[in-house]
Structures are given as C-alpha cells and as structure tokens.
Scaffold this active site. Structure first.
Site, PDB file in Angstrom:
ATOM      1  N   SER A 186      -6.914   5.890   3.522  1.00  0.00           N
ATOM      2  CA  SER A 186      -6.874   4.983   2.373  1.00  0.00           C
ATOM      3  C   SER A 186      -7.205   3.561   2.820  1.00  0.00           C
ATOM      4  CB  SER A 186      -5.486   5.010   1.719  1.00  0.00           C
ATOM      5  OG  SER A 186      -5.318   6.169   0.931  1.00  0.00           O
TER       6      SER A 186
ATOM      7  N   GLY B 188      -3.001   7.965  -4.701  1.00  0.00           N
ATOM      8  CA  GLY B 188      -2.378   9.156  -5.265  1.00  0.00           C
ATOM      9  C   GLY B 188      -1.222   9.626  -4.397  1.00  0.00           C
ATOM     10  N   ASP B 189      -0.448  10.539  -4.939  1.00  0.00           N
ATOM     11  CA  ASP B 189       0.660  11.165  -4.219  1.00  0.00           C
ATOM     12  C   ASP B 189       0.935  12.457  -4.983  1.00  0.00           C
ATOM     13  OD1 ASP B 189       3.904  11.367  -3.645  1.00  0.00           O
ATOM     14  OD2 ASP B 189       2.828  10.434  -1.985  1.00  0.00           O
TER      15      ASP B 189
ATOM     16  N   ASN C  22      -2.854  19.933  -0.913  1.00  0.00           N
ATOM     17  CA  ASN C  22      -3.852  19.386   0.007  1.00  0.00           C
ATOM     18  C   ASN C  22      -3.363  19.316   1.444  1.00  0.00           C
ATOM     19  OD1 ASN C  22      -5.943  19.036  -1.728  1.00  0.00           O
ATOM     20  ND2 ASN C  22      -5.802  16.823  -1.889  1.00  0.00           N
TER      21      ASN C  22
ATOM     22  N   LYS D 234       5.255   3.397   8.309  1.00  0.00           N
ATOM     23  CA  LYS D 234       4.072   4.236   8.473  1.00  0.00           C
ATOM     24  C   LYS D 234       2.806   3.381   8.518  1.00  0.00           C
ATOM     25  CE  LYS D 234       3.907   7.840   5.821  1.00  0.00           C
ATOM     26  NZ  LYS D 234       3.701   8.759   4.666  1.00  0.00           N
TER      27      LYS D 234
ATOM     28  N   THR E 112      -4.546  13.718   5.394  1.00  0.00           N
ATOM     29  CA  THR E 112      -3.145  13.900   5.784  1.00  0.00           C
ATOM     30  C   THR E 112      -2.970  15.185   6.591  1.00  0.00           C
ATOM     31  OG1 THR E 112      -2.481  12.755   3.758  1.00  0.00           O
ATOM     32  CG2 THR E 112      -0.773  13.908   4.963  1.00  0.00           C
TER      33      THR E 112
ATOM     34  N   GLN F 110       7.119   3.937   3.981  1.00  0.00           N
ATOM     35  CA  GLN F 110       5.719   3.533   3.949  1.00  0.00           C
ATOM     36  C   GLN F 110       5.483   2.252   4.740  1.00  0.00           C
ATOM     37  OE1 GLN F 110       3.652   5.626   1.751  1.00  0.00           O
ATOM     38  NE2 GLN F 110       2.048   4.838   3.089  1.00  0.00           N
TER      39      GLN F 110
ATOM     40  N   LYS G 198       5.568   1.830  -3.078  1.00  0.00           N
ATOM     41  CA  LYS G 198       5.499   3.164  -3.666  1.00  0.00           C
ATOM     42  C   LYS G 198       5.766   3.043  -5.161  1.00  0.00           C
ATOM     43  CE  LYS G 198       4.747   7.357  -1.960  1.00  0.00           C
ATOM     44  NZ  LYS G 198       3.766   7.683  -0.919  1.00  0.00           N
TER      45      LYS G 198
ATOM     46  N   LYS H  15       0.855  -1.185   0.000  1.00  0.00           N
ATOM     47  CA  LYS H  15       0.000   0.000   0.000  1.00  0.00           C
ATOM     48  C   LYS H  15       0.881   1.222   0.000  1.00  0.00           C
ATOM     49  CE  LYS H  15      -4.006   2.029   0.233  1.00  0.00           C
ATOM     50  NZ  LYS H  15      -3.523   2.911  -0.862  1.00  0.00           N
TER      51      LYS H  15
END
Length: 451
Positions: free
Chosen positions: A383, A170-171, A245, A119, A214, A116, A131, A95
């Site tokens: 997410s 998304g990123d 964002n 996290k 976030t 990630q 990623k 993820k």
C-alpha cells in the site's frame, strides 16, 4: 492475563489504561504485550517519561465516529456506525485499512490502529497508523446497496482524510469493489484525483501485487525465520486458516517454495487435504470463494478431502502454522494441541489471531512465533508502494513490486531478529518487533515536541 511489566513507567501507564479502558479487551491485550516487551528499552530511555511519550503512544490522536444512513433496494432506510481511529502520525500520514463487519466497534479498531502504528514503522516507509470501518455487513447485499452504503460512508469520511493526511485501504469486508465505490465518491465530492485510497483497481491507480502482498509477505518472513534455523519450506507440512486473500496467497507462495498446505477454513469449519492443496486445487478455492460459497464446496471436486464442521485446524499434525483468518483464532487450548502435534513455527497472517496466553505457551515450548505486526506487514508495505507510485504518476511491474516486497519483509525480519538479540532473547520476534517499531515512533514523537 497478567503482563510481566517490569519498568515502573510502563507499569504506571498500564495501570492507568487498564482501569480507564477495562471494557476494551482487544486494545488492552495489544497494549499490554507491547508495554511488557518494550520495558528493556524504556529503561535505557528515561527521556521518554519527561515528555509523556508512553501516555501519548497509547492514546489515539483522534477518534472519529459518525452515522452512515443508506437505503436498500426496497427503499427502506438503514443506519450504521462509521469510525476512523487516527492513532499516530509521528512518522507519516495515518495509514490503515477500513473494515466492514458486524464485529466492528471502537475496541477492535483501537487495537488494530495501535498495532498498525508499529507495523507501519517496521516497514521503514513514511506512514503513521490508523484504522477505521463500519458495522455494515455486505453479505447478502446487492452491488447497488453496497454502492449506496459506500457512498454515504465516504460522504462523511472524506472530511477527515487526504493523500497527505490519512490514506485508508481495504481490510476485512472491504475489497476492490468497495474501495472503487469509495474512491469514486471521494473524487466526486473533492473534485480531485489523488492517491487517497490504496487497494484501488489497476485501471485507476492501483498497484500490481497488492492483492498477493499480505500472503506472499507472510511466507517471505517465515522463509527468513526458517533460514535462521538452517532450513527452508521444502518438505514442510503447513496448516493454514482462512480462505480469503491472505490465506490463498500464503498457500500459493509456500507451495511455490516447496511446502505443503493441507488445510484451509472459514467460519463454517475447515477442510483437510492430506495430499496437499496444490496450484490446481487452490485455483478452485479462489473460484468458489469469489462466488461466496463455503469452504466445504472443496469436497465437491476433491472428495478425498475431509470437512470438519465448526472446528479450527489447530489439532492437525504439522510442522508450520499460519493463522490467516481473523483475531482470536488461537487460544491456550489450541496452542497446546499444536505443540502436541509437532508445530514448531507459527507466523500470523491475520491481526492478533493468537491470544496472549497462547503466545506465552508457544514461547515457553520453544515454538518460533512471528507476530502479525511483523509477519503480515506485506499488505501495508505494498500500500505504501502504491502511494509512492500515485505520487509519482508511475506504475511498476509485478516483478518490481514483488522484489521490493521481499526486500521489505527481509528487512523487517532482520530488524526484529537483531533487536531481540540486543534487548531481549534471541529469536523472540514479539519483543524484537515491538521494540524496533516503538523506538522509531518514540524518537520522532520526542523530536516533534509535546503534540
């Protein structure tokens, strides 16, 4: 930077990867900080070395690289590079986001994927880490060009992902438009309607509060840090970088909690509004940001503000700082300015915006510091909640998702704080987050055997 890695096993692994990946500076910084801080717990877990957990932990399970051919509106052919780094699936499907930006390369994506893993572990949700992305730049491209690129990108990526395998999101450079184009192409090619991407539109499986997650999560985490010091946001002056964002919703939430944000920025420079960026002013930022205008547009409506071309906001006097733009925002000289100007709490909204030597300086000067793997985990947490809603064919209200987000961020904070108290120094959120995230993943890796 020299890392103070005391455990012999951690040091041996560090020596190996620092030689092998000498050209991957971002990945090495992420790995070095983790190996340095987890040494105390590795001392207490000698079984890790017998099954080569650390050697496996620092290597991706799989790296996929492919070409992405597409045509522009004039019919000219272009080719970009696409990537997916599937780093660790010990606690769940891979993820992590997809980033479309000229800066994208294997080094950047390995660092992001490595972070990630930890996290996602901290969220307590069943998600591994990965990623991906491309060196494609959407700036100046038409919707039709972006669509053709996204469709070509997904034509290859779809071979490697799925709702129980790898769930991208998304990123940077990948918003709702890009996610929708990729989801449509996945559905078309696979002939299935699944929750394979998160960050989708609300009409086709997206989650309320994902856009805000976030930024809101960052402020929920910082609010917990303040509470440990017996205070809150009321009356605190805050400097924020970025205008996307994360920055927008960080400013929104900290304002709601009584703080005053006085800066925002983009690649052209930063604006300083000493009266504070309130809800009305933030609405204007959102409006011109959606039109892809630069941050100095703020002055057209609020001329009392100042614009500092080509500069970062770290020299402004403030109490709290929230770097929300991108990696490598805060260097040692920036950290010195911040301490000199009264900043006593820094919480990362972006991924690794603070260089290792700056983190060390903050900690030496008693600045409370929250690493992004903990403080910006709100996005991937929601997410994960979107994945749950998709699996159950449900849609939760904004209030329900926001309440779950706040609970998750509070739990991440408390876990990092208590772990630091147990293994390192009380209040060392870097060590606490790294150790707490690592132990869960390492335990799962050992249980599953040498895979």
């Amino acid at each position: 930077m020299e890392y103070k890695i005391k455990n012999a096993y951690c040091k041996r692994v560090w020596d190996d990867i620092s030689t092998r990946y000498a050209d991957q500076g971002h990945f090495l910084q992420a790995a070095g900080l983790v190996l340095e801080t987890i040494s105390p717990v590795v001392d207490k877990m000698p079984e890790l070395e017998a099954t080569a957990v650390l050697e496996r932990f620092v290597e991706p399970e799989r790296v996929i690289m492919f070409r992405v051919p597409w045509t522009d509106d004039q019919g000219k052919a272009h080719v970009n590079r696409g990537f997916r780094v599937q780093f660790n699936s010990a606690i769940g499907p891979y993820k992590g986001g997809l980033r479309f930006s000229p800066e994208v390369n294997l080094d950047i994506l390995k660092f992001l994927g490595f972070e990630q893993v930890l996290k996602n572990s901290l969220t307590t949700l069943p998600m591994g880490g990965g990623k991906g992305g491309s060196d494609f730049d959407a700036h100046g491209k038409s919707d039709a060009e972006v669509m053709r690129f996204c469709q070509s990108f997904m034509t290859e990526l779809q071979r490697h992902i799925g709702p129980d395998t790898d769930v991208p999101a998304g990123d940077k450079g990948v918003g709702g438009r890009e996610v929708a184009f990729m989801f449509g192409q996945y559905k078309r090619l696979r002939n299935e309607y699944t929750g394979v991407l998160t960050g989708k539109g609300l009409t086709f499986g997206g989650s309320l509060a994902r856009t805000e997650a976030t930024g809101y999560g960052l402020i929920y985490f910082a609010d917990c840090m303040l509470a440990k010091k017996g205070t809150d946001f009321k009356g605190k002056t805050c400097i924020v970088s970025g205008d996307g964002n994360v920055a927008q919703y960080a400013v929104e939430k900290l304002t709601q909690l009584g703080g005053k944000a006085i800066t925002m920025s983009d690649s052209s420079g930063y604006i300083l509004d000493e009266d504070g960026i309130d809800a009305e002013k933030l609405a204007f930022v959102k409006e011109f940001r959606d039109q892809h205008k630069k941050i100095d547009t703020y002055l057209t409506k609020y001329p009392k503000a100042k614009f500092f071309k080509g500069e970062k906001p770290w020299g402004v006097k403030a109490d709290l700082a929230f770097p929300c733009a991108t990696q490598d925002e805060i260097y040692l000289e920036d950290a010195k300015k911040m301490v000199e100007n009264g900043v006593w709490l820094v919480a990362e909204g972006a991924n690794m915006p603070t260089r290792a030597e700056a983190i060390e300086y903050f900690q030496q000067n008693k600045v409370l510091f929250a690493p992004g793997k903990a403080s910006n985990a709100g996005g991937v947490a929601v997410s994960g909640l979107e994945m749950s809603q998709n699996s159950e064919r449900l849609s939760w209200s904004f209030a329900e998702v926001d309440a779950k987000l706040k609970d998750i961020m509070t739990n991440i904070h408390d876990n990092a704080y208590e772990t630091a108290k147990k293994y390192a120094t009380e209040g060392d959120y870097v060590a606490g987050a790294n150790i707490a995230g690592f132990v869960k993943v390492a335990t799962a890796m050992m249980a599953q055997g040498l895979v």
